[in-house]
Design a protein around this motif. Structure first.
Motif, PDB file in Angstrom:
ATOM      1  N   HIS A   9     -13.958 101.973 -77.166  1.00 34.57           N
ATOM      2  CA  HIS A   9     -15.166 102.318 -77.338  1.00 34.57           C
ATOM      3  C   HIS A   9     -15.485 102.553 -75.482  1.00 34.57           C
ATOM      4  O   HIS A   9     -15.390 103.415 -75.057  1.00 34.57           O
ATOM      5  CB  HIS A   9     -15.822 101.093 -78.035  1.00 34.57           C
ATOM      6  N   PHE A  10     -16.326 101.270 -75.127  1.00 37.54           N
ATOM      7  CA  PHE A  10     -16.728 101.391 -73.719  1.00 37.54           C
ATOM      8  C   PHE A  10     -15.373 101.272 -72.663  1.00 37.54           C
ATOM      9  O   PHE A  10     -14.653 100.536 -73.024  1.00 37.54           O
ATOM     10  CB  PHE A  10     -17.700 100.139 -73.558  1.00 37.54           C
ATOM     11  N   VAL A  11     -15.427 102.440 -71.869  1.00 32.99           N
ATOM     12  CA  VAL A  11     -14.389 101.986 -70.644  1.00 32.99           C
ATOM     13  C   VAL A  11     -15.239 102.280 -69.434  1.00 32.99           C
ATOM     14  O   VAL A  11     -15.661 103.308 -69.024  1.00 32.99           O
ATOM     15  CB  VAL A  11     -13.411 103.120 -70.991  1.00 32.99           C
ATOM     16  N   ARG A  12     -15.444 101.033 -68.526  1.00 32.94           N
ATOM     17  CA  ARG A  12     -16.192 101.057 -67.555  1.00 32.94           C
ATOM     18  C   ARG A  12     -15.729 100.106 -66.470  1.00 32.94           C
ATOM     19  O   ARG A  12     -15.153  99.062 -66.941  1.00 32.94           O
ATOM     20  CB  ARG A  12     -17.615 101.060 -67.714  1.00 32.94           C
ATOM     21  N   ASP A  13     -16.487 100.188 -65.207  1.00 33.23           N
ATOM     22  CA  ASP A  13     -16.209  99.135 -64.430  1.00 33.23           C
ATOM     23  C   ASP A  13     -17.126  97.859 -64.771  1.00 33.23           C
ATOM     24  O   ASP A  13     -18.414  97.811 -64.142  1.00 33.23           O
ATOM     25  CB  ASP A  13     -16.509  99.623 -62.970  1.00 33.23           C
ATOM     26  N   LEU A  14     -16.597  97.182 -65.738  1.00 31.97           N
ATOM     27  CA  LEU A  14     -17.734  96.095 -66.223  1.00 31.97           C
ATOM     28  C   LEU A  14     -18.315  95.385 -65.343  1.00 31.97           C
ATOM     29  O   LEU A  14     -19.573  95.181 -65.331  1.00 31.97           O
ATOM     30  CB  LEU A  14     -16.767  95.489 -67.245  1.00 31.97           C
ATOM     31  N   ARG A  25     -13.417  97.996 -72.458  1.00 33.10           N
ATOM     32  CA  ARG A  25     -11.998  97.904 -71.705  1.00 33.10           C
ATOM     33  C   ARG A  25     -12.392  98.190 -70.324  1.00 33.10           C
ATOM     34  O   ARG A  25     -13.005  99.420 -69.890  1.00 33.10           O
ATOM     35  CB  ARG A  25     -11.015  98.826 -72.108  1.00 33.10           C
ATOM     36  N   ASP A  26     -12.119  97.222 -69.496  1.00 28.68           N
ATOM     37  CA  ASP A  26     -12.686  97.401 -67.888  1.00 28.68           C
ATOM     38  C   ASP A  26     -11.751  98.720 -67.489  1.00 28.68           C
ATOM     39  O   ASP A  26     -10.497  98.599 -67.958  1.00 28.68           O
ATOM     40  CB  ASP A  26     -12.004  96.287 -67.117  1.00 28.68           C
ATOM     41  N   LYS A  73     -20.888 108.152 -72.396  1.00 30.34           N
ATOM     42  CA  LYS A  73     -20.606 108.823 -71.149  1.00 30.34           C
ATOM     43  C   LYS A  73     -19.386 108.448 -70.350  1.00 30.34           C
ATOM     44  O   LYS A  73     -18.736 109.311 -69.575  1.00 30.34           O
ATOM     45  CB  LYS A  73     -21.894 108.786 -70.150  1.00 30.34           C
ATOM     46  N   ASP A  74     -19.059 107.149 -70.534  1.00 31.25           N
ATOM     47  CA  ASP A  74     -17.809 106.404 -70.060  1.00 31.25           C
ATOM     48  C   ASP A  74     -16.672 107.412 -70.332  1.00 31.25           C
ATOM     49  O   ASP A  74     -15.662 107.675 -69.674  1.00 31.25           O
ATOM     50  CB  ASP A  74     -17.368 105.271 -70.954  1.00 31.25           C
ATOM     51  N   HIS A  75     -16.579 108.162 -71.594  1.00 25.86           N
ATOM     52  CA  HIS A  75     -15.370 109.038 -71.898  1.00 25.86           C
ATOM     53  C   HIS A  75     -15.353 110.281 -71.036  1.00 25.86           C
ATOM     54  O   HIS A  75     -14.169 110.855 -70.723  1.00 25.86           O
ATOM     55  CB  HIS A  75     -15.555 109.474 -73.574  1.00 25.86           C
ATOM     56  N   TYR A  76     -16.546 110.663 -70.580  1.00 32.68           N
ATOM     57  CA  TYR A  76     -16.355 111.706 -69.686  1.00 32.68           C
ATOM     58  C   TYR A  76     -15.984 111.421 -68.018  1.00 32.68           C
ATOM     59  O   TYR A  76     -15.410 112.213 -67.782  1.00 32.68           O
ATOM     60  CB  TYR A  76     -17.995 112.762 -69.546  1.00 32.68           C
ATOM     61  N   THR A  77     -16.921 110.509 -67.676  1.00 33.22           N
ATOM     62  CA  THR A  77     -16.696 110.150 -66.462  1.00 33.22           C
ATOM     63  C   THR A  77     -15.555 109.333 -66.039  1.00 33.22           C
ATOM     64  O   THR A  77     -14.876 109.394 -64.980  1.00 33.22           O
ATOM     65  CB  THR A  77     -17.868 109.579 -66.131  1.00 33.22           C
ATOM     66  N   ASN A  78     -14.949 108.429 -67.045  1.00 38.12           N
ATOM     67  CA  ASN A  78     -13.994 107.656 -66.732  1.00 38.12           C
ATOM     68  C   ASN A  78     -12.712 107.925 -67.276  1.00 38.12           C
ATOM     69  O   ASN A  78     -11.640 107.926 -66.913  1.00 38.12           O
ATOM     70  CB  ASN A  78     -14.342 106.188 -67.063  1.00 38.12           C
TER      71      ASN A  78
END
Length: 310
Positions: A9-14, A25-26, A73-78
Motif C-alpha cells: 500500500h503506502f511506500v514512502r520515507d516514513l 513499507r519504508d 502518489k507513492d506508487h508513481y514517485t517512489n
C-alpha cells in the motif's frame, strides 16, 4: 506452479513524512526487499500470470508478482523508479473515484485519523461522545457494547487501535459512520479533503506514464466499497466504472485483473466479473498460490511485512 503474490500500500520515507505513524513499507526497506526478490525470486508480469491461469505458459517455481493497492502518489514517485531501474514489473490497482473525481476514500480517512494522533485516547473519547449523542438513532448500540466487541488486540494492532479501525470502517450504522469519520478527519487531520486527496493519489496522466513504463493498471472498484455487500445493481455499477476508467487510461479491459477492495467478494460478483472478461481476482487472504488448483478469481496474497527484506 507456486506463485507468491506480494501486496503493498503506502511506500514512502516514513520517518521524514508528515505522518510517520502511517502503516506502510519504508522506502529504503522497499528497495532492499526488491533486491531480495531479485536474488530469490523471478518477478513475473501480469500477462505471465493471466497466461498461466489461461492454460498457457507455466510459471517458474520461484515466481513472485508485485501488486500495489489504492493508487497512491507513492506508487508513481517512489515505486515506479525503483521497479523501472531494476527491470521489474508491478501491477497497480487504483480506485476510480479517488483518481478521477478527487474523492478521499473512507479507508484513507481512517488511516490518517489514526496516524495523526500518537495517543489513541483523544480519538476514542470523540467516538464515545458521538455514540452517546446519537443513542436515539436506529441501529446504534451503547458505547460499551462496541468497546467490548472490538477493543481486542490483533496481530499488528493494540486493542485501542483495533477498536478505532473497527468503528470507523464497519461497526456503526453506515450513515452515522460516514458522519463520524468526516468529523474526526476534520478534527485531527484536515478541513480540506479535496486538497488532501490531490496530494495523496496518483493522477490519470501519471497512471498513463506508468503503463508506458511497462506497468499494469487494473480494477479496484469506484468507491472502495465492500463489493460483497452490494446488490446486483451496485456490483454492476462498480464493475462498469472500473472498466470505463481502465479504458480511458488505455489499460487492458479483456483478460483483466480485479483487486477486491477489502478483499471482499462473493460468487455473484465473481460470476459478473467472468461475464465481463475478468481473468484474475485478488483477495487479501494470506497464502501463496497454486496456479494448478486455485480459483483464479480468489487468489491469496502476502503482505510485504510477511516477507523478508534481506
Amino acid at each position: 506452479m507456486p506463485l507468491t503474490i506480494v501486496t503493498y500500500h503506502f511506500v514512502r520515507d516514513l520517518k521524514n513524512s508528515r505522518y510517520p505513524a502511517i502503516k506502510g513499507r519504508d522506502l529504503s526497506e522497499f528497495k532492499m526487499q526488491l533486491d531480495y526478490f531479485g536474488r530469490n525470486h523471478e518477478i513475473v508480469t501480469t500477462a505471465d500470470v493471466v497466461d498461466a491461469f489461461g492454460g498457457g505458459s507455466t510459471l517458474p517455481t520461484n515466481a513472485a508478482w508485485l501488486t500495489f493497492d489504492d493508487g497512491y502518489k507513492d506508487h508513481y514517485t517512489n515505486v515506479l523508479p525503483a521497479l523501472y531501474e531494476r527491470g521489474m514489473h508491478g501491477a497497480f490497482f487504483p480506485s476510480v473515484n479517488a483518481i478521477a473525481h478527487g474523492e478521499l476514500l473512507d479507508v484513507n480517512k481512517a488511516h490518517f485519523i489514526r496516524a495523526a494522533e500518537s495517543d489513541p485516547a483523544p480519538i476514542i473519547d470523540e467516538i464515545r461522545t458521538f455514540i452517546e449523542e446519537n443513542q436515539e438513532q436506529d441501529g446504534i448500540l451503547p458505547f460499551a457494547a462496541y468497546w467490548d466487541e472490538h477493543a481486542k488486540p490483533v496481530r499488528y494492532d493494540t486493542a485501542e487501535i483495533w477498536f478505532i479501525k473497527s468503528v470507523l470502517q464497519r461497526a456503526l450504522p453506515e450513515a452515522l459512520r460516514i458522519i463520524l469519520i468526516d468529523k474526526l478527519f476534520q478534527m485531527f487531520v484536515s478541513v480540506d479533503q479535496k486538497g488532501f486527496a490531490a496530494e495523496l493519489y496518483v493522477s490519470q496522466d501519471e497512471l498513463r506514464m506508468m503503463i508506458q513504463c511497462g506497468m499494469y493498471i487494473g480494477g479496484h472498484g469506484a468507491k472502495h466499497d465492500r463489493l460483497d455487500r452490494l446488490d446486483d445493481k451496485g456490483q454492476q455499477e462498480e464493475v462498469t466504472a472500473s472498466l470505463d476508467f481502465l479504458r480511458g487510461l488505455g489499460a487492458p479491459t479483456t483478460n483483466w485483473v480485479m483487486c477486491y477492495p477489502h478483499g471482499a467478494n462473493d460468487e455473484k460478483l465473481r460470476a459478473l466479473l467472468r461475464r465481463n472478461g475478468c481473468a484474475i481476482g485478488l483477495t487479501i487472504d494470506e497464502g501463496t498460490v497454486d496456479a494448478a488448483k486455485d480459483d483464479p478469481l480468489r487468489l491469496p496474497r502476502l503482505d510485504t511485512i510477511e516477507l523478508p527484506i534481506t
